[in-house]
Each structure stands twice: as C-alpha cells, then as structure tokens.
Design a protein around this motif. Structure first.
Motif, PDB file in Angstrom:
ATOM      1  N   MET A 190       5.323   3.921  -5.032  1.00  0.00           N
ATOM      2  CA  MET A 190       4.458   4.922  -4.402  1.00  0.00           C
ATOM      3  C   MET A 190       3.763   5.811  -5.431  1.00  0.00           C
ATOM      4  O   MET A 190       2.717   6.392  -5.146  1.00  0.00           O
ATOM      5  N   LYS A 235       2.735  -3.233  -6.797  1.00  0.00           N
ATOM      6  CA  LYS A 235       1.616  -2.299  -6.704  1.00  0.00           C
ATOM      7  C   LYS A 235       0.278  -3.033  -6.607  1.00  0.00           C
ATOM      8  O   LYS A 235      -0.763  -2.432  -6.281  1.00  0.00           O
ATOM      9  N   SER A 292       0.845  -1.195   0.000  1.00  0.00           N
ATOM     10  CA  SER A 292       0.000   0.000   0.000  1.00  0.00           C
ATOM     11  C   SER A 292       0.881   1.246   0.000  1.00  0.00           C
ATOM     12  O   SER A 292       2.111   1.148   0.153  1.00  0.00           O
ATOM     13  N   MET A 293       0.282   2.390  -0.149  1.00  0.00           N
ATOM     14  CA  MET A 293       1.034   3.640  -0.147  1.00  0.00           C
ATOM     15  C   MET A 293       1.761   3.830   1.179  1.00  0.00           C
ATOM     16  O   MET A 293       2.947   4.167   1.217  1.00  0.00           O
ATOM     17  N   GLU A 311       5.820   3.772   2.080  1.00  0.00           N
ATOM     18  CA  GLU A 311       6.496   4.814   2.848  1.00  0.00           C
ATOM     19  C   GLU A 311       7.279   4.217   4.011  1.00  0.00           C
ATOM     20  O   GLU A 311       8.406   4.653   4.307  1.00  0.00           O
TER      21      GLU A 311
END
Length: 771
Positions: free
Chosen positions: A683, A715, A628-629, A633
C-alpha cells in the motif's frame, strides 16, 4: 641601664633552677638504686623458699613410696593366693567332672551328661593357658575322648532306633534319644548335623520309593499326591517325634525343606526324560500346585533353616514407585486403568516375597519356553481377532458428547499383558521374563501398525507429492476430497488409543522392571514401542491437519485468481475468507470434541495447522498481482479477519470459551503480522524509492531480494522500475556479519515459487497430452 639588673635577676633564677634540678635527679637516682637492691634481695629469698618446698615434697614422695611398698606386696600376694585357690577348685571340679562324665557315658545317662558336659567344657576353658602342665593336658585329652565317645555312641543309638534300611519305626518317642539330642547340642556341630541328616533321610525313604521315576504318580498330572504325602508325614512327625528333638532344631521345617530339594531334583530329572510330553496346561497346572504348596510352607514356617540350603530368604524391597501399582491379590483380569489422580494416591509398598518361592518351582524354569511359545501363539491369534473384529464392526461411532472413544481392543490387549506378566512372575523372575518382554514388544508393534496405522483413512494425495488423480483434476472449481465425519472420528479415536497405549506401555515397562531380577532390569526397555505409538499419534495429527489444510486450498486459490487491481471499494470480508472460516467451523469443533481426553494433542493439531496454513496463505498472497490501493486495503481487512479467526481457533464453536495456549498465539500473531506488513508495504507509495526501500526493510526486516521482487510484482511495477529498485535495495541492505553469505544471493540461486509453479503446469500439460 634598667635592663642590666633584670637580666641579672633572670640569670640568677636560671642558675638556681639548674642547681635544684640536679639535686632532685641525684636524689631520685639514689632512691631507685636502693629500691632495686631491695627487690633483688626479696627475689633471692623467694627462690630459697621454693627450693625448700621442693626438697620437702621429694622427701614426702620417697616416704610414701616406702610406706606403700609393703602394701603392694601384700596385694600381689593376696591376688595370687586367690587365683591359686580358684584354680585348685576348678581343677578339683574338672577332675571330678571328667570322672563322672566317663561313668555317665558308659551308663547312657544322657540327661545328666548334657548339663555336666557343658559345665566341664566351661571349666576346661579356664585351663587353656596351663596346657603345658602334663596333668592338665591329660584331663583335656580325657574330655575330648569322652566327647568323641559320646558322639559315636549317640549316632549308634540313633542308627539302632532309625535304621537306614527298612521303613519300620518305633512306636513312640524315646526319652533316651531326647536327652541324647540335648547332649548333641553341646558336642561338635557335625554330630547334630549327622543326626538330622540320617533322621530326615530315613523319614523320606518311603517317598523316594513311592514316587520313583517309573511310577505313574511321579508325573506332573499327579503332582498333588506328592504334596499330600508330605503333609501327612509332617502331621505324623509332630504326633510321634515332635518332643524328641529340641525346638530350636526346627526339625519339621527341615523335613519340609529337604522334601522340597528332593522333589525339585526328581521333577527336573523326569521332565528332562519326558520333555516332549509337557504341554502348556499340564505345566501351568503343576506350577500352580507347586506355588500353592510353597505359599503354604511360608504360612507354616519362618524359613530360618534356608540359610543352609540353596534358597535364601530375600530381604524386603523398598517401597515401589510404580505409577500404576495395583493390588495383585485381586482378580487378574481387571483392566489397567490410567487416571491422572493416581499420581496423588499413596503407593502401597510391595509385599515381601515368599522365602520358599522357587524352592521347588525352580525346576520348571528350563521348560517355560513352552509357556512363552504358547503366549506368542495366543497373542498372534488375539491380534488377528482384533483385525477381524474391526473389519466386521467398522469404525467406532462418532462420540462427540464423551469425546473420542479409545478402541476396546486396546484395553483387552493390556489386560491380557497384565495377566501374562503376573503369571510369568509367579513362575520365574529370570530369563523367561525377558523372553516374555520380547513377545510383548513384538505384539505392541503389531498392534500399532495393524490396528492403528493400518486403519487410518488414506488420502488421495500427499502434501508435496503428485498423483495421476491430482494432475488430471481441473483446478478451477474443483473440490478436494475431504474426510467424512466418521473418518474424522476414527482418526481421533486412533489418536486417543495410541496416546493410551503410549502411557500404558511406559507403565508396563516400570512394572516389568519391578517383577524381574535386579540383574536383568537393564534388559527391560520398551522405548522403541513408545516411539512407535508416538509416530502413530504424529501421523494422526498430520492427517487432520492435511484434511483441513486441503479444504482451505480452493479458497486460497480463488483469492490468488481475483482481479485485485479492479477492486473499487472496501466492503465486508471476501467470499474466500468466508469459505475458509466455514471449513474451520466444520472441522475444528468435531476434532476438539473427539480429542477432549487428550487436550495436549489438540493443541498440537492447532499449532501444526497454523504452521501449515499461514505460510501457504502468504505464498498465495504473493500471487495476488497486481494489486491496487483499494485491493490492498481489502486484502488487509481479509487478513485481519483470518487472523482473528485463527486466534480463536482452539475454542471456535465451543460454549466454553478458553484462552488459547500462549505457544499457539505467538505463532499466529507472528505469521499473520508478517502478512499484514506485506500488504502495508504494498500500500505504501514507491516514490521516492529510497523511502519505500527503507520502509520495506523496517517493516519486514527481510533481506531477501526474492521477497522484495515479489512485493514489486504485487505493486505492478515495470521491469525497468524494478531493476533500479532492486539495485537500490541491495545498496541499502545492512552489511551481513563476517563469515556469513548474503541471504539475497542465496535466495537468487534457488527457484522462486512462481518458477516452480510454472514447471508443474508444464508437467501437467505434458502428461495430459500423452494420456
């Protein structure tokens, strides 16, 4: 009407100027012709005067020749008259000298003959161009006859004084024979050589009888008696006959040199006959006593008579450039110490060799195989003792404070090598040195494999290979077996020892080349042995890298198994990062402290670990899917933490902070930046596709469709979306250079890491079922 008078006036003026100009030119031309005629007359007068002077000079020269003709005739007459008077005086001297020489020869007045004969010979040289005159030729023949008679007479006198048979000699020197030696200096050199030869032969006749081959004193164990005998004889000669022979004959040295030649021949003969009785200790004893005697000769004599023999005085070699030049006059058991500061110290030039070296000891060279075989046996026993001592004492204790201990057996080996090298070079600098070098090579390799490689800790599995243990071990929650602190210290100790051996072997090669004959230098080559120690060093570094790399594997596996799509917020670094850092902080300080003496190999360890860990980390990064985003991160934060730890790896846990080598920093920055770029691409939004593809190509500069496929998997895109993305990616790729195939097509032909991992899992399941 007014213009007509003006025109008339102008015309009249022009006419007047024209008349004046013509008149002036006529006058100038006349003047030039007159000047030219006067110049020609002056030149004719000058030529006349020059001719007169030349005629007068020729007359003067002719007059001088006529005046000096008579003077030259008088000079020639005076010169011829002087030459005639001088020649008549020489002829008178020659005639009188020949008569006196014949009379003195009959009366054996050698003292007067020595001076007279030299004068007669010198005078006779002036008549070399007059040998066509019968009287002169007759006088020359009489001189030659007198010289022959003197030579035969002097030889007979010496034969009578020193008979070839028997050992009795006159009680003291003879004045007649002393003067006869002075005459022999002027006669044919063969007379002098014959006198020397007969005297030395008679003087050594007793030696040949006392030390015959069948006598007990002739064997090697009593070789001291030979040298004691010649010392007594030389003292006896100096007392009795030292003044009889001219000093420039160097008779004492000639006697000693002939004794050496005879001794070498006799020893060679008896050693051939009794070769089976020669033992190492006996051979070394005889060689040691012989080289001591040769050294004594070098202190007593200059070696000027050796030009006539088989041994010549060697020239002083140029200053040595050997990196570990040592004072060999000291103890032979001193350890070969290698220090970096030695290169800055001035090198001492090599002492010139003894001119008498080998004059007797050459006879031992054919039997030095006994010594070589003995050294082979001794070195074999030494290696076996090293192996036994290592097993009995175990690995060296961890020595973190002093930084990696070199195995003591290494120093012992090279100390023994030095002792053998010095000893053999004293015996011979020829083929035996080559044979000894071969023995050195053999046991350097044995030391490398038996002591160093043979004691490296063994791993349960090798990188890239599979064993039953690794296949049966459950991957989840399993820990890979690590080296203990003692094993890590042992590996570092072996690495330091191999580095010491590598440097010392190179220096040993240079030293051997200095010791051996110049014609055999090319046969001294220890490159293979230095390569062997390099392999040991490389294997040691690889073991250290594999150990740390394997310790980090569980953390990377845990990273790839995390549910990154469920991460809700970004926090501190993940547990797997903490685990990797913990393993690095546990291993690296120990390795660094134990490799403190070999910093360059610690740098190699860091570089190899970075080259191994970073690609593995990226491969595990590709296994984190979907992400996930927020998960991306978090991974980016973890990657940055690892990057900073890796940059600080060389000095981690050290009180002294040093800047990491630039070569290492470049590797870490390049590899971890690629990992960060991968996460940044993940991302990025995939809509619109064209922007996403261009962003990927810009950030990663990777034209491989396989890598792009992995990014899409991370992704979490569907297969239908991936197909359109892949097609767009192929279209947006830059055109490859002519003659080069598309890297993407090449990558599609090889199995992906996921496919390879699937095959391995299937193989593991199959083996478990069968077992």
């Amino acid at each position: 009407p007014l213009a007509d008078p003006a025109q008339a006036a102008v015309r009249s003026s022009c006419t007047f100027l024209k008349v004046k100009t013509v008149s002036f030119l006529s006058t100038l031309t006349l003047f030039l012709f007159q000047a030219l005629e006067e110049a020609q007359k002056a030149i004719q007068q000058l030529f006349g005067k020059i001719k007169d002077i030349k005629d007068k000079a020729e007359k003067s020269e002719q007059m001088v020749k006529e005046i000096t003709r008579d003077i030259k005739q008088l000079d020639h007459a005076k010169r011829h008259l002087t030459t005639s008077i001088t020649t008549l005086n020489h002829l008178h001297m020659l005639a009188g000298g020949v008569d006196s020489l014949e009379a003195m020869t009959r009366r054996r007045q050698y003292g007067e003959v020595a001076n007279l004969l030299q004068g007669v010979v010198n005078v006779l040289e002036h008549f070399n161009k007059y040998m066509g005159i019968p009287q002169i030729r007759q006088l020359s023949e009489r001189v030659k006859a007198a010289q022959n008679e003197l030579g035969q007479q002097i030889l007979a006198d010496f034969e009578e004084a020193f008979p070839s048979q028997g050992t009795k000699r006159p009680g003291g020197p003879s004045n007649v024979l002393r003067d006869a030696c002075l005459v022999a200096n002027v006669l044919d050199p063969r007379i002098k050589q014959e006198i020397i030869k007969k005297f030395i032969k008679q003087h050594l006749s007793e030696y040949l009888v006392l030390f015959q081959e069948n006598q007990d004193v002739a064997w090697l164990d009593k070789i001291d008696r030979r040298y004691a005998w010649i010392k007594r004889q030389l003292v006896d000669y100096e007392e009795k006959y030292g003044r009889m022979f001219p000093q420039e004959w160097c008779m004492t040295e000639r006697i000693a040199v002939e004794f050496c030649h005879v001794t070498r021949t006799e020893l060679a003969k008896i050693m051939r006959t009794r070769a089976k009785e020669i033992e190492v200790k006996l051979l070394l004893f005889a060689i040691q006593r012989t080289t001591n005697f040769e050294g004594l000769l070098a202190k007593r004599f200059s070696g000027c008579t050796l030009a006539d023999g088989t041994v010549k005085k060697p020239e002083a070699p140029p200053p040595s450039t050997n990196p570990f030049l040592e004072d060999e006059t000291g103890t032979e058991t001193d350890e070969i110490v290698i220090e970096k500061s030695d290169a800055d110290k001035p090198k001492k030039p090599k002492v010139p060799d003894n001119p008498f070296h080998g004059i007797v000891s050459k006879c031992f060279e054919p039997h030095l195989y006994v010594y070589i075989e003995s050294q082979d046996k001794n070195l074999s026993e030494l290696i076996d003792r090293f192996v036994a001592d290592f097993k009995a004492q175990g690995p060296p204790k961890p020595n973190v404070d002093e930084g990696g201990a070199v195995l003591p057996s290494c120093a012992d080996l090279f100390v023994y090598y030095k002792k053998c090298m010095v000893q053999c070079s004293q015996l011979s600098t020829g083929e035996p040195m080559i044979a000894l070098t071969t023995i050195f090579q053999k046991y350097l390799r044995e030391y490398a494999w038996k002591i160093l490689s043979g004691n490296l800790p063994k791993t349960t599995s090798s990188s890239g290979g599979l064993t039953i243990t690794s296949l049966l071990k459950e991957k989840e929650g399993s820990e890979v077996a690590k080296f203990t602190l003692e094993e890590l210290c042992l590996i570092c100790s072996i690495l330091s020892t191999a580095e010491y051996c590598l440097a010392t072997t190179q220096q040993l090669e240079e030293k051997l080349k200095e010791k051996v004959d110049a014609s055999l230098v090319e046969r001294i080559n220890l490159t293979g042995e230095t390569d062997t120690f390099s392999i040991v060093i490389s294997n040691s570094i690889q073991l250290l890298v594999q150990d740390l790399d394997a310790a980090c594997d569980p953390a990377l596996t845990a990273m790839s198994k995390m549910q990154w799509q469920n991460v809700e917020h970004v926090g501190d670094q993940s547990p797997y990062v903490t685990s990797v850092i913990l393993h690095i902080k546990q291993n690296v300080p120990i390795i660094r402290d134990n490799l403190a003496s070999t910093r360059k190999y610690f740098t190699q360890f860091c570089i190899k670990f970075a080259n191994s860990f970073i690609p593995k980390f990226i491969n595990h990064l590709f296994k984190c899917k979907p992400i996930s985003m927020v998960g991306a991160e978090q991974l980016l934060l973890d990657t940055h933490s690892l990057k900073m730890v890796l940059l600080d790896l060389p000095s981690i846990g050290s009180q002294v902070v040093r800047k990491a080598p630039a070569s290492y920093t470049r590797i870490v920055v390049k590899g971890m930046t690629r990992a960060e770029m991968i996460l940044k691409v993940v991302m990025a939004p995939h809509e619109p596709p064209v922007v996403f593809v261009d962003n990927y190509i810009k950030l990663l500069a990777d034209c491989s469709t396989d890598t792009f496929q992995k990014i899409l998997d991370m992704k979490g895109l569907k297969r239908s979306e991936q197909s359109s993305m892949l097609e767009l990616f192929r279209q947006r790729l830059p055109a490859p250079p002519s003659g080069v195939e598309n890297s993407g097509s090449l990558s599609l032909s090889t199995p992906t890491p996921e496919q390879e991992s699937s095959r391995i899992r299937k193989l593991e399941k199959l083996i478990k079922k069968r077992l």
